[in-house]
Design an enzyme around this catalytic site. Structure first.
Site: not given
Length: 454
Positions: A16, A23, A30, A111, A146, A339, A375
């Site tokens: 889910l 929030r 999120k 979740y 719960g 790099k 570059y």
């Protein structure tokens, strides 16, 4: 998608991820906020894959096209279920029914904002193939969670705190929201869930009571409170990160990695350190780093997408960016950035250099202040430094360019053409000396300054 084998019925996961996440107060959805450098949603998908789920469905909302795009890029369009409009967790799971069409096995509901829950935490829900199983946890502060009411070893009810009696409120075993059931049973029960409640929503937790009434075995399995922690605000994201980091640190210490100050070292989800690595204080590992035994990562170094060979030394204050590959006994020193470059065995770049898009041969020496000018404003070009070459301090190597094996560049040179093996290249202006000029200049300027003070 990587799946892991298991015995028993087929497995599927419904994740889910349709919540608004208001929030978090962030432009980033999120479930895409990272823990350990990896999106929380990806942690949930990782767990489902590790469980051997042959189908994974992510329920997303229409308000977050970025979440949908993220899932499609990883799992494909078939993994998407849309919840629109949002009408509770039970409704969210029902939205996944079409994506699971034809699936006959066990479904686990997890979740996208529970990043610390791993496959081994979830696996016990599958142990009773015909049961409806819920993951519970012993809460330090049960508060608004719960409660799981367990009688005679069976899960009798999930009671929301606002509806609980004083006796039920005293229970410390709480509901994580994660549950599993046979697919057919799950969707049959969800069809019976009503929305006669204050919010007018369809609650997933109602299936427990409906299941008991229908004779479905109901049970609870336990996980730690930390494992089932959900993230709804930035403070909780920081707490989840701290818990993740503690697990990583403990794992590496147990493996045989030396860390004098482990609390100052920051790891990514996929950091791989072999036994015998030494990590000094204040080191950051971004995603994609592998370090071989005997290497030392010195303080204040930052690494991502890099491979470090045995007995190499990195730092202090070094930066390894994606594509950096250091062979055995390489030394990358302070304020050196590497790099997309392969540094050969025993090569050294100890001070103040940028090595981008390059190949450095074994035992080459890169002097302080060297720059690979890779570059041109549009394209990147490669610099090759041969075996045993010596690049003088403050050299600019303008790519594409090759410094031959055993060749040297004079300090302060700008090298724009290939240097043959064993040759010396000088690319700097001819020095001119003017006798007495500095003394005369200083005398003149001092007199001028004195006259201005009068």
């Amino acid at each position: 998608m990587t799946t892991h084998s298991h015995t028993g019925p087929a497995r599927a996961a419904v994740i889910l991820a349709a919540g608004q996440g208001t929030r978090m107060k962030s432009r980033l959805p999120k479930v895409l906020h990272p823990v350990g450098g990896r999106a929380m949603l990806d942690h949930a998908i990782d767990a489902a894959e590790a469980l051997g789920c042959e189908r994974i469905v992510v329920v997303v909302g229409t308000h977050s096209p970025e979440v949908r795009a993220h899932v499609v890029a990883r799992l494909g369009e078939a993994a998407i279920a849309i919840q629109d409009p949002p009408m509770g967790t039970g409704h969210a799971v029902l939205c996944a029914r079409e994506a699971l069409n034809g699936f006959d096995g066990q479904v686990v509901i997890t979740y996208g904002d529970v990043p610390l829950l791993k496959a081994h935490d979830i696996a016990p829900v599958f142990e009773a193939a015909d049961a409806l199983s819920v993951i519970g946890f012993e809460a330090r502060d049960p508060g608004a969670y719960g409660r799981l009411v367990i009688r005679g070893g069976e899960l009798a009810a999930i009671t929301e705190a606002k509806e609980a009696s004083a006796e039920v409120l005293a229970i410390r075993t709480c509901n994580s929201g994660v549950m599993s059931a046979p697919a057919r049973v799950l969707f049959d029960l969800l069809d019976k869930v009503g929305n006669d409640n204050a919010k007018g929503e369809y609650y997933l937790t109602d299936v427990v009571q409906l299941g008991r009434e229908a004779g479905v075995p109901t049970r609870a399995v336990m996980a730690s409170e930390d494992a089932v922690m959900g993230v709804n605000a930035q403070s909780e994201l920081a707490e989840a990160e701290a818990l993740f980091q503690k697990v990583q640190r403990d794992t590496f210490l147990a493996r045989g990695v030396t860390m004098p100050a482990p609390d100052t070292v920051h790891f990514a989800w996929d950091t791989d350190l072999e036994a015998g690595v030494v990590v000094e204080p204040y080191v950051v590992f971004g995603p994609g780093v592998k370090v071989a035994s005997g290497a030392r990562i010195r303080s204040f170094s930052h690494m991502e997408g890099a491979t470090v060979g045995e007995d190499a030394i990195v730092g202090p204050y070094a930066r390894l960016r994606p594509g950096a590959r250091l062979d055995r006994d390489v030394h990358i020193g302070n304020f050196v950035e590497v790099k997309n470059s392969h540094i050969g065995e025993g090569a050294k770049a100890n001070h103040l250099s940028y090595l981008g898009d390059g190949q450095v041969g074994p035992r080459a020496n890169i002097g302080a202040g060297t720059i690979f000018c890779n570059y041109d404003g549009v394209f990147k070009h490669k610099t090759t430094v041969g075996e045993g070459a010596f690049v003088g301090s403050n050299s600019s190597l303008v790519a594409p360019v090759t410094i031959g094996a055993g060749a040297m560049t004079a300090s302060g040179s700008v090298i724009t053409e290939d240097v043959p093996d064993g040759a010396l290249a000088l690319g700097r202006a001819t020095q001119t000396v003017k006798d007495g000029w500095a003394a005369r200049f200083m005398q003149m300027m001092t007199a001028k300054k004195a006259s201005q003070k009068k």
